[in-house]
Motif scaffolding. Structure first.
Motif, short mmCIF file in Angstrom:
data_model
loop_
_atom_site.label_atom_id
_atom_site.label_comp_id
_atom_site.label_asym_id
_atom_site.label_seq_id
_atom_site.Cartn_x
_atom_site.Cartn_y
_atom_site.Cartn_z
N GLN A 47 0.90 -1.29 0.09
CA GLN A 47 0.03 -0.06 -0.08
C GLN A 47 0.89 1.31 0.00
O GLN A 47 0.25 2.53 -0.19
N ILE A 48 2.03 1.29 0.33
CA ILE A 48 3.12 2.27 0.29
C ILE A 48 3.56 2.66 -1.37
O ILE A 48 3.86 1.80 -1.86
N GLU A 49 3.37 3.93 -1.42
CA GLU A 49 3.55 4.54 -2.78
C GLU A 49 5.07 4.60 -2.84
O GLU A 49 5.79 4.96 -1.95
N GLY A 50 5.70 4.52 -4.06
CA GLY A 50 7.10 4.63 -4.36
C GLY A 50 7.97 3.19 -4.36
O GLY A 50 9.02 3.54 -4.46
N SER A 52 9.43 -0.12 -5.46
CA SER A 52 9.59 -0.61 -6.86
C SER A 52 8.90 -1.99 -6.90
O SER A 52 8.65 -2.72 -5.88
N GLU A 105 0.04 -7.63 -7.35
CA GLU A 105 -1.27 -6.93 -7.80
C GLU A 105 -2.39 -7.15 -6.75
O GLU A 105 -3.14 -6.14 -6.50
N LYS A 108 -1.80 -5.16 -3.88
CA LYS A 108 -1.94 -3.71 -3.68
C LYS A 108 -3.41 -3.49 -3.55
O LYS A 108 -3.76 -2.49 -3.25
N GLN A 109 -4.48 -4.34 -3.68
CA GLN A 109 -5.69 -4.10 -3.51
C GLN A 109 -6.22 -3.81 -2.03
O GLN A 109 -5.83 -4.54 -1.07
#
Length: 113
Positions: A47-50, A52, A105, A108-109
């Protein structure tokens, strides 16, 4: 007769866990009490942006191996090398690499883990 080495065994375990994880996403799970599982921690990282894709993939591999072999082994300094080696091997196998990408993926949900 085909011989199966340790790397093949680890890949088979990971493949099975990735497939189970995909099935588990499709059905409700009972919440476990206590500390969050390694999979839940990997889901939180997703869930953390950035981060890779490679970092997320390695986090998931680390989580799956930790779930399989336990936290004590995961705290060993050599464990990260194993994670990196397994990730490298998975990246060279098209089918397993695709399973890993799909699992990331799913992590990430929202509400995963």
């Amino acid at each position: 007769m085909t011989r199966i080495n340790q790397v093949d065994q680890v890949l088979m375990l990971l493949r099975q866990q990735l497939q189970r994880m995909g099935k588990a996403q499709r059905r409700p799970q009972a919440a476990k009490a206590g500390t969050p599982s390694a999979i839940k921690r990997a889901a939180a990282l997703a869930q953390i942006e950035g981060l890779s894709p490679e970092d997320l993939e390695q986090s998931l591999i680390r989580a799956l191996l930790t779930e399989e072999f336990g936290e004590a082994l995961a705290s060993d300094a050599r464990f990260q090398k194993v994670v990196a080696d397994v990730h490298r091997i998975i990246a060279t196998d098209r089918e397993t690499s695709q399973l890993l990408r799909q699992a990331v993926e799913q992590l990430k949900q929202p509400g995963t883990g």
